[in-house]
Motif scaffolding. Structure first.
Motif, PDB file in Angstrom:
ATOM      1  N   SER A 160      45.960  44.715  27.788  1.00  0.00           N
ATOM      2  CA  SER A 160      45.297  44.701  29.100  1.00  0.00           C
ATOM      3  C   SER A 160      46.327  44.938  30.190  1.00  0.00           C
ATOM      4  CB  SER A 160      44.583  43.364  29.327  1.00  0.00           C
ATOM      5  OG  SER A 160      45.517  42.313  29.465  1.00  0.00           O
ATOM      6  N   PHE A 161      45.872  45.463  31.294  1.00  0.00           N
ATOM      7  CA  PHE A 161      46.719  45.640  32.474  1.00  0.00           C
ATOM      8  C   PHE A 161      45.800  45.516  33.680  1.00  0.00           C
ATOM      9  CE2 PHE A 161      49.242  47.620  35.744  1.00  0.00           C
ATOM     10  CZ  PHE A 161      50.553  47.277  35.400  1.00  0.00           C
ATOM     11  N   GLY A 162      45.806  44.325  34.281  1.00  0.00           N
ATOM     12  CA  GLY A 162      44.869  44.039  35.360  1.00  0.00           C
ATOM     13  C   GLY A 162      45.495  44.077  36.743  1.00  0.00           C
ATOM     14  N   ILE A 163      44.712  43.688  37.724  1.00  0.00           N
ATOM     15  CA  ILE A 163      45.163  43.670  39.113  1.00  0.00           C
ATOM     16  C   ILE A 163      46.377  42.756  39.279  1.00  0.00           C
ATOM     17  CG2 ILE A 163      44.536  42.982  41.466  1.00  0.00           C
ATOM     18  CD1 ILE A 163      43.277  45.589  40.702  1.00  0.00           C
ATOM     19  N   ASP A 164      46.376  41.610  38.608  1.00  0.00           N
ATOM     20  CA  ASP A 164      47.506  40.688  38.727  1.00  0.00           C
ATOM     21  C   ASP A 164      48.788  41.306  38.186  1.00  0.00           C
ATOM     22  OD1 ASP A 164      46.009  38.742  39.941  1.00  0.00           O
ATOM     23  OD2 ASP A 164      45.640  37.596  38.111  1.00  0.00           O
ATOM     24  N   ASP A 165      48.683  42.071  37.090  1.00  0.00           N
ATOM     25  CA  ASP A 165      49.861  42.777  36.564  1.00  0.00           C
ATOM     26  C   ASP A 165      50.377  43.775  37.599  1.00  0.00           C
ATOM     27  OD1 ASP A 165      49.852  41.712  33.769  1.00  0.00           O
ATOM     28  OD2 ASP A 165      47.909  42.723  33.701  1.00  0.00           O
ATOM     29  N   ALA A 166      49.452  44.515  38.180  1.00  0.00           N
ATOM     30  CA  ALA A 166      49.833  45.517  39.179  1.00  0.00           C
ATOM     31  C   ALA A 166      50.500  44.866  40.383  1.00  0.00           C
ATOM     32  CB  ALA A 166      48.603  46.313  39.615  1.00  0.00           C
ATOM     33  N   LYS A 167      49.976  43.735  40.826  1.00  0.00           N
ATOM     34  CA  LYS A 167      50.568  43.044  41.973  1.00  0.00           C
ATOM     35  C   LYS A 167      52.030  42.722  41.720  1.00  0.00           C
ATOM     36  CE  LYS A 167      46.413  40.677  43.749  1.00  0.00           C
ATOM     37  NZ  LYS A 167      45.758  39.351  43.900  1.00  0.00           N
TER      38      LYS A 167
ATOM     39  N   GLU B 277      61.649  33.775  54.068  1.00  0.00           N
ATOM     40  CA  GLU B 277      60.488  34.624  54.345  1.00  0.00           C
ATOM     41  C   GLU B 277      59.865  35.151  53.052  1.00  0.00           C
ATOM     42  OE1 GLU B 277      60.641  37.116  58.302  1.00  0.00           O
ATOM     43  OE2 GLU B 277      62.550  37.332  57.240  1.00  0.00           O
ATOM     44  N   ILE B 278      60.697  35.742  52.207  1.00  0.00           N
ATOM     45  CA  ILE B 278      60.189  36.368  50.981  1.00  0.00           C
ATOM     46  C   ILE B 278      59.597  35.332  50.041  1.00  0.00           C
ATOM     47  CG2 ILE B 278      60.881  37.591  48.869  1.00  0.00           C
ATOM     48  CD1 ILE B 278      62.794  39.228  50.573  1.00  0.00           C
ATOM     49  N   SER B 279      60.329  34.263  49.781  1.00  0.00           N
ATOM     50  CA  SER B 279      59.836  33.260  48.833  1.00  0.00           C
ATOM     51  C   SER B 279      58.544  32.612  49.316  1.00  0.00           C
ATOM     52  CB  SER B 279      60.903  32.193  48.580  1.00  0.00           C
ATOM     53  OG  SER B 279      61.276  31.551  49.780  1.00  0.00           O
ATOM     54  N   ALA B 280      58.417  32.412  50.630  1.00  0.00           N
ATOM     55  CA  ALA B 280      57.193  31.800  51.173  1.00  0.00           C
ATOM     56  C   ALA B 280      55.989  32.718  51.004  1.00  0.00           C
ATOM     57  CB  ALA B 280      57.394  31.455  52.650  1.00  0.00           C
ATOM     58  N   ILE B 281      56.184  34.020  51.261  1.00  0.00           N
ATOM     59  CA  ILE B 281      55.085  34.983  51.111  1.00  0.00           C
ATOM     60  C   ILE B 281      54.623  35.030  49.663  1.00  0.00           C
ATOM     61  CG2 ILE B 281      54.496  37.445  51.193  1.00  0.00           C
ATOM     62  CD1 ILE B 281      56.424  37.651  53.629  1.00  0.00           C
ATOM     63  N   LEU B 282      55.563  35.068  48.730  1.00  0.00           N
ATOM     64  CA  LEU B 282      55.204  35.143  47.313  1.00  0.00           C
ATOM     65  C   LEU B 282      54.471  33.883  46.863  1.00  0.00           C
ATOM     66  CD1 LEU B 282      58.408  36.803  45.775  1.00  0.00           C
ATOM     67  CD2 LEU B 282      56.228  37.879  46.328  1.00  0.00           C
ATOM     68  N   ARG B 283      54.971  32.745  47.250  1.00  0.00           N
ATOM     69  CA  ARG B 283      54.318  31.497  46.827  1.00  0.00           C
ATOM     70  C   ARG B 283      52.932  31.360  47.447  1.00  0.00           C
ATOM     71  NH1 ARG B 283      59.862  29.436  46.994  1.00  0.00           N
ATOM     72  NH2 ARG B 283      60.466  28.993  44.814  1.00  0.00           N
ATOM     73  N   GLU B 284      52.781  31.894  48.636  1.00  0.00           N
ATOM     74  CA  GLU B 284      51.479  31.826  49.317  1.00  0.00           C
ATOM     75  C   GLU B 284      50.407  32.583  48.532  1.00  0.00           C
ATOM     76  OE1 GLU B 284      49.756  33.412  53.571  1.00  0.00           O
ATOM     77  OE2 GLU B 284      51.781  32.556  53.552  1.00  0.00           O
TER      78      GLU B 284
ATOM     79  N   GLU C  71      50.602  32.970  45.296  1.00  0.00           N
ATOM     80  CA  GLU C  71      50.709  32.418  43.936  1.00  0.00           C
ATOM     81  C   GLU C  71      51.436  33.350  42.967  1.00  0.00           C
ATOM     82  OE1 GLU C  71      46.721  31.357  42.844  1.00  0.00           O
ATOM     83  OE2 GLU C  71      46.750  29.536  44.062  1.00  0.00           O
ATOM     84  N   ILE C  72      52.513  33.940  43.462  1.00  0.00           N
ATOM     85  CA  ILE C  72      53.401  34.742  42.615  1.00  0.00           C
ATOM     86  C   ILE C  72      54.751  34.039  42.565  1.00  0.00           C
ATOM     87  CG2 ILE C  72      54.675  36.915  42.457  1.00  0.00           C
ATOM     88  CD1 ILE C  72      52.237  38.343  43.502  1.00  0.00           C
ATOM     89  N   ASP C  73      55.253  33.841  41.358  1.00  0.00           N
ATOM     90  CA  ASP C  73      56.495  33.109  41.152  1.00  0.00           C
ATOM     91  C   ASP C  73      57.702  34.002  41.494  1.00  0.00           C
ATOM     92  OD1 ASP C  73      58.584  31.545  40.325  1.00  0.00           O
ATOM     93  OD2 ASP C  73      58.018  31.485  38.207  1.00  0.00           O
ATOM     94  N   PRO C  74      58.520  33.622  42.483  1.00  0.00           N
ATOM     95  CA  PRO C  74      59.708  34.427  42.815  1.00  0.00           C
ATOM     96  C   PRO C  74      60.636  34.623  41.618  1.00  0.00           C
ATOM     97  CG  PRO C  74      59.291  32.800  44.532  1.00  0.00           C
ATOM     98  CD  PRO C  74      58.364  32.482  43.405  1.00  0.00           C
ATOM     99  N   ASP C  75      60.715  33.610  40.745  1.00  0.00           N
ATOM    100  CA  ASP C  75      61.575  33.734  39.559  1.00  0.00           C
ATOM    101  C   ASP C  75      61.121  34.898  38.671  1.00  0.00           C
ATOM    102  OD1 ASP C  75      63.531  31.786  39.851  1.00  0.00           O
ATOM    103  OD2 ASP C  75      62.222  30.201  39.125  1.00  0.00           O
ATOM    104  N   GLU C  76      59.815  35.042  38.510  1.00  0.00           N
ATOM    105  CA  GLU C  76      59.303  36.112  37.653  1.00  0.00           C
ATOM    106  C   GLU C  76      59.614  37.482  38.246  1.00  0.00           C
ATOM    107  OE1 GLU C  76      55.283  37.555  35.263  1.00  0.00           O
ATOM    108  OE2 GLU C  76      55.133  35.951  36.747  1.00  0.00           O
ATOM    109  N   ILE C  77      59.464  37.619  39.555  1.00  0.00           N
ATOM    110  CA  ILE C  77      59.799  38.893  40.203  1.00  0.00           C
ATOM    111  C   ILE C  77      61.279  39.194  40.018  1.00  0.00           C
ATOM    112  CG2 ILE C  77      59.820  40.181  42.371  1.00  0.00           C
ATOM    113  CD1 ILE C  77      57.023  39.576  41.240  1.00  0.00           C
ATOM    114  N   GLY C  78      62.123  38.172  40.167  1.00  0.00           N
ATOM    115  CA  GLY C  78      63.555  38.354  39.946  1.00  0.00           C
ATOM    116  C   GLY C  78      63.873  38.793  38.533  1.00  0.00           C
ATOM    117  N   GLN C  79      63.173  38.225  37.554  1.00  0.00           N
ATOM    118  CA  GLN C  79      63.382  38.603  36.151  1.00  0.00           C
ATOM    119  C   GLN C  79      63.023  40.073  35.919  1.00  0.00           C
ATOM    120  OE1 GLN C  79      61.047  35.853  33.848  1.00  0.00           O
ATOM    121  NE2 GLN C  79      62.651  34.297  33.769  1.00  0.00           N
ATOM    122  N   ILE C  80      61.942  40.522  36.539  1.00  0.00           N
ATOM    123  CA  ILE C  80      61.544  41.925  36.386  1.00  0.00           C
ATOM    124  C   ILE C  80      62.617  42.835  36.976  1.00  0.00           C
ATOM    125  CG2 ILE C  80      59.828  43.683  36.980  1.00  0.00           C
ATOM    126  CD1 ILE C  80      57.778  41.357  37.205  1.00  0.00           C
ATOM    127  N   ILE C  81      63.143  42.453  38.131  1.00  0.00           N
ATOM    128  CA  ILE C  81      64.122  43.294  38.827  1.00  0.00           C
ATOM    129  C   ILE C  81      65.423  43.420  38.042  1.00  0.00           C
ATOM    130  CG2 ILE C  81      65.633  43.359  40.865  1.00  0.00           C
ATOM    131  CD1 ILE C  81      63.226  42.421  42.500  1.00  0.00           C
TER     132      ILE C  81
END
Length: 513
Positions: A93-100, A177-184, A186-196
């Motif tokens: 599966s590849f949904g909207i949350d994956d795309a986000k 700024e960035i971490s607050a927007i992501l948490r707002e 419900e996206i984990d900043p750690d996960e985005i960092g891992q992808i990068i």
């Protein structure tokens, strides 16, 4: 509402015009992230570094490149969402949350970039290496001799564990700024960092979309940089390639003999020739633009200057750890090409060191380093053949050895101060893995980035294989080789007679040996 409508409604909050793609669509969250001070800093960091000294139109920023990577990632996500927005029977599966998540990772992938494109990463790695060497020998004084600085620092490789991607992961976690927007949202900043950073713990599909031989980052910088440089290497079949993208269950064994299936990105074999075209285009873009002998020489000069400044001037950016401590503060948002240029300028105006003045004169006035010689050799990768020998004669390797080990003697013979002599060795290859590697040779316990990111194709029978191992592919015949180019140059007011002496001194010794 259809799948396309669902995707469009989420990611069409704002449209930005772009000369490469026409329009780039963003979600509300992406717009908010784009407007953070950490992202706006990228407007003041050039994408191509000092390549603009050779290709004057290459003045675009890391900011617009980040938008381009977002655009291509958006195209990838929209395609995958159409295929797998409704989960398949096999669980893919590849949904909207994956795309986000992967779109945000694409937008933020360069948020931790150093000034002057990639060259500063090498400088900071060199600084750490010198410090570590000094610490190993108690009482050892830092080396003040300039005799080989231009050569050493030009060819020092950056450390992966402290590069701009790891810095980016730090920014995403620590910038308020960035971490607050992501948490707002419900996206984990750690996960985005891992992808990068391409962390092995990250979802393999996510990592491949941003970290592979055919990813959103590489596609944009080929298309964008070649367009801005005024060359045609970026004329690849982007839309066709992306339409061949699939997610498949790939069985990979464990060292203990068990087998697991993981989701990986593969490409329909029908797109093979378009993909080969992309790989060749990227190869020529590197050899003709990124590693152009003149811009490489200017970058070597800049590295030497930046090193002298960072080790002589008290700045908030003295080493990697100090930069991390700046994140979220005013100092970090000022860490840009502008700051580094002005700091170098102020330092060089006061210096009484002739070598430093010569470096600055070269860079400030675009006083082109004088070309001495260029040599190229195509060399087998050691991964493919541990007993590899050069394809051509040994002159290349002997010339390199001479400039590395007999610089003072050569300089004396040519009547040139040794610190004014520099060289850059550039290497480029087509794929990250050797031709002999097969899918069955890989294990999940040892699944490095170069294996995970290698291009896989799937044929009509559903058989998945590496493009590099397909003996019907031109790439298969070329992946086991690396193109090495040695460029020797001098800076300063050196007349043609002494340049000729240096060239002859190198070549005569190299050929005699």
């Amino acid at each position: 509402m259809g799948t396309s409508d669902l995707y469009s409604s989420e990611f069409n909050y704002k449209i930005i015009n772009d000369p490469i793609y026409g329009c780039i669509s963003l979600s509300k969250t992406e717009v908010r992230l784009l407007d953070t001070r950490a992202m706006q800093r990228l407007r003041r960091i050039k994408q191509m570094g000092f390549a603009s000294y050779v290709f004057p139109s290459g003045e675009h920023s890391r900011f617009v490149h980040s938008l381009g990577v977002l655009c291509i990632m958006g195209k990838m996500c929209e395609h995958l969402y159409r295929l797998y927005g409704v989960p398949q029977e096999n669980g893919i599966s590849f949904g909207i949350d994956d795309a986000k998540k992967v779109r945000i990772a694409a937008l933020l992938h360069d948020v931790g970039h150093f000034p002057f494109s990639h060259l500063s990463e090498c400088v900071y790695s060199y600084i750490d290496n010198v410090k570590a060497t000094d610490d190993m020998v108690e009482g050892l004084e830092p080396v003040a001799d300039n005799s080989q600085l231009l050569c050493d620092i030009a060819n020092f490789k950056k450390r992966k564990e402290k590069d701009h991607e790891h810095m980016g992961a730090e920014v995403i976690n620590k910038d308020p700024e960035i971490s607050a927007i992501l948490r707002e949202v419900e996206i984990d900043p750690d996960e985005i960092g891992q992808i990068i950073i391409g962390d092995t713990q990250a979802n393999p599909v996510y990592a491949q979309l941003l970290h592979s031989s055919l990813d959103a980052d590489r596609l944009d910088y080929l298309l964008r940089d070649s367009r801005q440089a005024g060359v045609s290497f970026g004329n690849v079949e982007l839309e066709y390639i992306l339409r061949q993208m699939r997610i498949e269950k790939c069985p990979i064994r464990r060292d203990n003999g068990t087998c697991e299936e993981i989701d990986l990105v593969v490409f329909d074999v029908r797109g093979q020739h378009a993909i080969e075209h992309f790989l060749m285009a990227r190869y020529f873009h590197y050899t003709q633009v990124v590693q152009h002998k003149t811009s490489s020489a200017f970058e070597a000069v800049t590295k030497a200057l930046e090193y002298k400044v960072l080790t002589s001037v008290d700045t908030p950016y003295g080493d990697y750890d100090k930069i991390v401590q700046c994140i979220g503060k005013e100092d970090f948002y000022l860490f840009s090409d502008d700051y580094m240029w002005q700091t170098i300028c102020a330092f060089c105006k006061k210096t009484k060191d002739k070598f430093t003045s010569a470096l600055w004169e070269c860079l400030r006035q675009r006083k082109k380093p004088i070309h001495v010689l260029t040599m190229t050799d195509i060399i087998p990768k050691s991964a493919a053949n541990s007993k590899a020998i050069p394809v051509n004669d040994s002159t290349y390797h002997l010339a390199k050895w001479l400039i590395q080990n007999m610089q003072i003697e050569l300089a004396k013979e040519a009547e040139i101060s040794p610190e004014y002599i520099g060289y850059v060795e550039s290497k480029v290859n087509l794929e990250s893995i050797p031709s002999h590697l097969r899918a069955e040779d890989c294990t999940l316990d040892n699944f490095p980035d170069d294996v995970r990111g290698a291009i896989r194709t799937i044929d009509k029978e559903g058989i998945i294989s590496f493009l590099a191992s397909d003996n019907k592919s031109l790439i298969n015949k070329m992946v086991d080789y690396t193109s090495n180019t040695l460029d020797v140059f001098v800076i300063g007011d050196i007349d043609n007679e002494r340049v000729d002496k240096l060239r002859k001194a190198i070549m005569q010794r190299a050929r005699k040996s």
